[in-house]
Design an enzyme around this catalytic site. Structure first.
Site, PDB file in Angstrom:
ATOM      1  N   HIS A   1       3.353  -6.123  -4.228  1.00  0.00           N
ATOM      2  CA  HIS A   1       2.010  -6.144  -3.630  1.00  0.00           C
ATOM      3  C   HIS A   1       0.991  -6.391  -4.747  1.00  0.00           C
ATOM      4  O   HIS A   1       0.205  -5.513  -5.092  1.00  0.00           O
ATOM      5  CB  HIS A   1       1.754  -4.812  -2.933  1.00  0.00           C
ATOM      6  CG  HIS A   1       0.600  -4.833  -1.967  1.00  0.00           C
ATOM      7  ND1 HIS A   1      -0.145  -5.965  -1.701  1.00  0.00           N
ATOM      8  CD2 HIS A   1       0.064  -3.836  -1.207  1.00  0.00           C
ATOM      9  CE1 HIS A   1      -1.084  -5.667  -0.818  1.00  0.00           C
ATOM     10  NE2 HIS A   1      -0.984  -4.388  -0.504  1.00  0.00           N
TER      11      HIS A   1
ATOM     12  N   ARG B   1     -10.349  -4.216  -3.306  1.00  0.00           N
ATOM     13  CA  ARG B   1      -9.522  -5.306  -2.781  1.00  0.00           C
ATOM     14  C   ARG B   1     -10.407  -6.552  -2.589  1.00  0.00           C
ATOM     15  O   ARG B   1      -9.998  -7.665  -2.870  1.00  0.00           O
ATOM     16  CB  ARG B   1      -8.884  -4.909  -1.436  1.00  0.00           C
ATOM     17  CG  ARG B   1      -7.895  -3.768  -1.494  1.00  0.00           C
ATOM     18  CD  ARG B   1      -6.656  -4.119  -2.279  1.00  0.00           C
ATOM     19  NE  ARG B   1      -5.979  -5.290  -1.759  1.00  0.00           N
ATOM     20  CZ  ARG B   1      -5.104  -5.288  -0.737  1.00  0.00           C
ATOM     21  NH1 ARG B   1      -4.780  -4.150  -0.157  1.00  0.00           N
ATOM     22  NH2 ARG B   1      -4.520  -6.395  -0.333  1.00  0.00           N
TER      23      ARG B   1
ATOM     24  N   ASP C   1       2.326   6.656  -2.834  1.00  0.00           N
ATOM     25  CA  ASP C   1       2.253   5.788  -1.656  1.00  0.00           C
ATOM     26  C   ASP C   1       3.006   6.491  -0.528  1.00  0.00           C
ATOM     27  O   ASP C   1       3.664   7.517  -0.747  1.00  0.00           O
ATOM     28  CB  ASP C   1       2.883   4.421  -1.984  1.00  0.00           C
ATOM     29  CG  ASP C   1       2.527   3.335  -0.968  1.00  0.00           C
ATOM     30  OD1 ASP C   1       1.745   3.602  -0.032  1.00  0.00           O
ATOM     31  OD2 ASP C   1       3.052   2.217  -1.106  1.00  0.00           O
TER      32      ASP C   1
ATOM     33  N   CYS D   1      -2.929   3.371  -2.478  1.00  0.00           N
ATOM     34  CA  CYS D   1      -3.397   2.089  -1.942  1.00  0.00           C
ATOM     35  C   CYS D   1      -3.844   2.185  -0.489  1.00  0.00           C
ATOM     36  O   CYS D   1      -4.515   1.280   0.004  1.00  0.00           O
ATOM     37  CB  CYS D   1      -2.325   1.031  -2.113  1.00  0.00           C
ATOM     38  SG  CYS D   1      -0.816   1.325  -1.160  1.00  0.00           S
TER      39      CYS D   1
ATOM     40  N   GLN E   1      -2.980  -5.734  -4.424  1.00  0.00           N
ATOM     41  CA  GLN E   1      -3.365  -4.321  -4.456  1.00  0.00           C
ATOM     42  C   GLN E   1      -3.516  -3.827  -5.894  1.00  0.00           C
ATOM     43  O   GLN E   1      -4.483  -3.141  -6.233  1.00  0.00           O
ATOM     44  CB  GLN E   1      -2.294  -3.476  -3.744  1.00  0.00           C
ATOM     45  CG  GLN E   1      -2.593  -1.989  -3.767  1.00  0.00           C
ATOM     46  CD  GLN E   1      -3.813  -1.619  -2.949  1.00  0.00           C
ATOM     47  OE1 GLN E   1      -3.896  -1.963  -1.796  1.00  0.00           O
ATOM     48  NE2 GLN E   1      -4.761  -0.919  -3.561  1.00  0.00           N
TER      49      GLN E   1
ATOM     50  N   ARG F   1       1.350 -12.546   4.219  1.00  0.00           N
ATOM     51  CA  ARG F   1       1.991 -11.214   4.185  1.00  0.00           C
ATOM     52  C   ARG F   1       3.270 -11.325   5.001  1.00  0.00           C
ATOM     53  O   ARG F   1       3.228 -11.662   6.188  1.00  0.00           O
ATOM     54  CB  ARG F   1       1.075 -10.141   4.768  1.00  0.00           C
ATOM     55  CG  ARG F   1       1.821  -8.821   5.017  1.00  0.00           C
ATOM     56  CD  ARG F   1       0.905  -7.674   5.354  1.00  0.00           C
ATOM     57  NE  ARG F   1       0.203  -7.219   4.169  1.00  0.00           N
ATOM     58  CZ  ARG F   1      -0.416  -6.035   4.065  1.00  0.00           C
ATOM     59  NH1 ARG F   1      -0.405  -5.201   5.080  1.00  0.00           N
ATOM     60  NH2 ARG F   1      -1.037  -5.700   2.954  1.00  0.00           N
TER      61      ARG F   1
HETATM   62  N1   CP Z   1      -3.086  -1.378   1.015  1.00  0.00           N
HETATM   63  C1   CP Z   1      -2.932  -2.339   1.945  1.00  0.00           C
HETATM   64  O1   CP Z   1      -2.368  -3.425   1.684  1.00  0.00           O
HETATM   65  O2   CP Z   1      -3.497  -2.051   3.144  1.00  0.00           O
HETATM   66  P1   CP Z   1      -3.251  -2.855   4.513  1.00  0.00           P
HETATM   67  O3   CP Z   1      -1.778  -2.711   4.860  1.00  0.00           O
HETATM   68  O4   CP Z   1      -4.156  -2.194   5.497  1.00  0.00           O
HETATM   69  O5   CP Z   1      -3.589  -4.299   4.286  1.00  0.00           O
END
Ligand code: CP
Length: 308
Positions: free
Chosen positions: A134, A294, A225, A266, A137, A107
């Site tokens: 992403h 997830r 979001d 998400c 997700q 990430r």
């Molecule tokens: N939706 C998501 O990626 O959550 P986090 O940032 O908690 O990993």
């Protein structure tokens, strides 16, 4: 090398195989304690590095638990605490980590960092979120939509708010899975034109609408979001709130969608900003199923990357 870098860079048949595998693995675990092993332990003997240069709850815990359920071992690394955060190049980090681990999940901020890691790693790399996309997700979100409403092909999704990295992955998915997407938001926050072009070129209908209530009419799902993403400067907060307030998902907007439309987010959410409590906790909301999925979707992604 099977990297999972983006939905638009992955073969549609492989994406469908991963979604189907996630459904099957979820069903197979019904009733088991969270720490119980999966039959066959497909990741036995595999070591997974999970690297975070941004905060995370869902991505971190779901990858960690998922790998362990499949018999793998994990290490969660903070970019700041690695030499990566103190001047070591991405390329050298990729080469070094490839000598220790069987897969790297990253990430990070810029997409270029992810691509450089993938270029120089000799093990599969998974995109755990960048400023641009992403994909993990949205794979979980497709699993979620389909478990509630059946095949996603031919549906019309409405994205309300900021055309951010998550929106780009929805657009990639529209092209690869064959559904339509209406974006509704202010012009200054329109989605990445490359993601729009990809979806259209693959045959999806993508339209941009400024009126959120008009966009919501007949939708199969409404998605939103946070108004300020992790990569947005804090100084933009007030302006974004003013711009995005008309695009809040509330009961009035949901009432315009189909009666069986789903509400998706998400998470993490800023409650009563981008969506009201009534919608988030209402009967059409599947937000916590998205979080759970997830786990199942990423287990399928890990297996695909490792060919097990
Ligand atoms: N939706 C998501 O990626 O959550 P986090 O940032 O908690 O990993």
């Amino acid at each position: 090398m099977s990297h999972f870098l983006d939905i638009n860079k992955t073969d549609p048949a492989a994406l469908r195989e991963m979604v189907n595998s996630a459904h099957a693995m979820k069903t197979a675990r019904k009733g088991l304690p969270k720490g119980a092993p999966d039959a066959g332990a497909p990741l036995a003997g595999r070591m997974i590095a999970l690297i975070f240069e941004k905060p995370s709850t869902r991505t971190r815990v779901s990858f960690d638990v998922g790998a362990r359920q499949m018999g793998g071992q994990t290490m969660v690394l903070s970019g700041k605490e690695m030499q990566l955060g103190h001047g070591e190049s991405i390329a050298d980090t990729a080469r070094v980590l490839s000598r220790y681990v069987d897969l790297i999940m990253l990430r990070t901020f810029e997409e270029a960092t992810l691509l450089e890691m993938a270029e120089h790693a000799t093990v599969p790399v998974i995109n755990g979120l960048t400023d641009a996309s992403h994909p993990c997700q949205i794979m979980a979100d497709i699993v979620t939509y389909e478990e509630h409403r059946g095949p996603i092909g031919g549906r019309r999704f409405v994205w309300s708010g900021d055309g951010n990295n998550v929106c780009s992955s929805w657009l990639h998915a529209a092209g690869q899975f064959g559904f339509d997407l209406s974006f509704t938001g202010p012009e200054t926050l329109d989605p990445d034109p490359r993601a729009v072009a990809f979806a259209r070129q693959k045959g999806a209908t993508v339209d941009i609408r400024r009126d959120p209530l008009e966009a919501a009419i007949g939708a199969d799902a409404i998605v939103t979001d946070t108004w300020v993403s992790m990569h947005d400067p804090e100084s933009a907060r007030e302006r974004r709130h003013n711009q995005l307030r008309p695009y809040q998902v509330n009961e009035t907007m949901m009432a315009r969608a189909k009666p069986d439309a789903l509400f998706m987010h998400c998470l993490p959410a800023h409650r009563n900003e981008e969506a009201t409590d009534a919608v988030m906790d209402g009967p059409q909301s599947v937000i916590f199923d998205e979080s759970e999925n997830r786990l199942h979707a990423q287990k399928a992604i890990l297996r695909w990357c490792l060919g097990v």
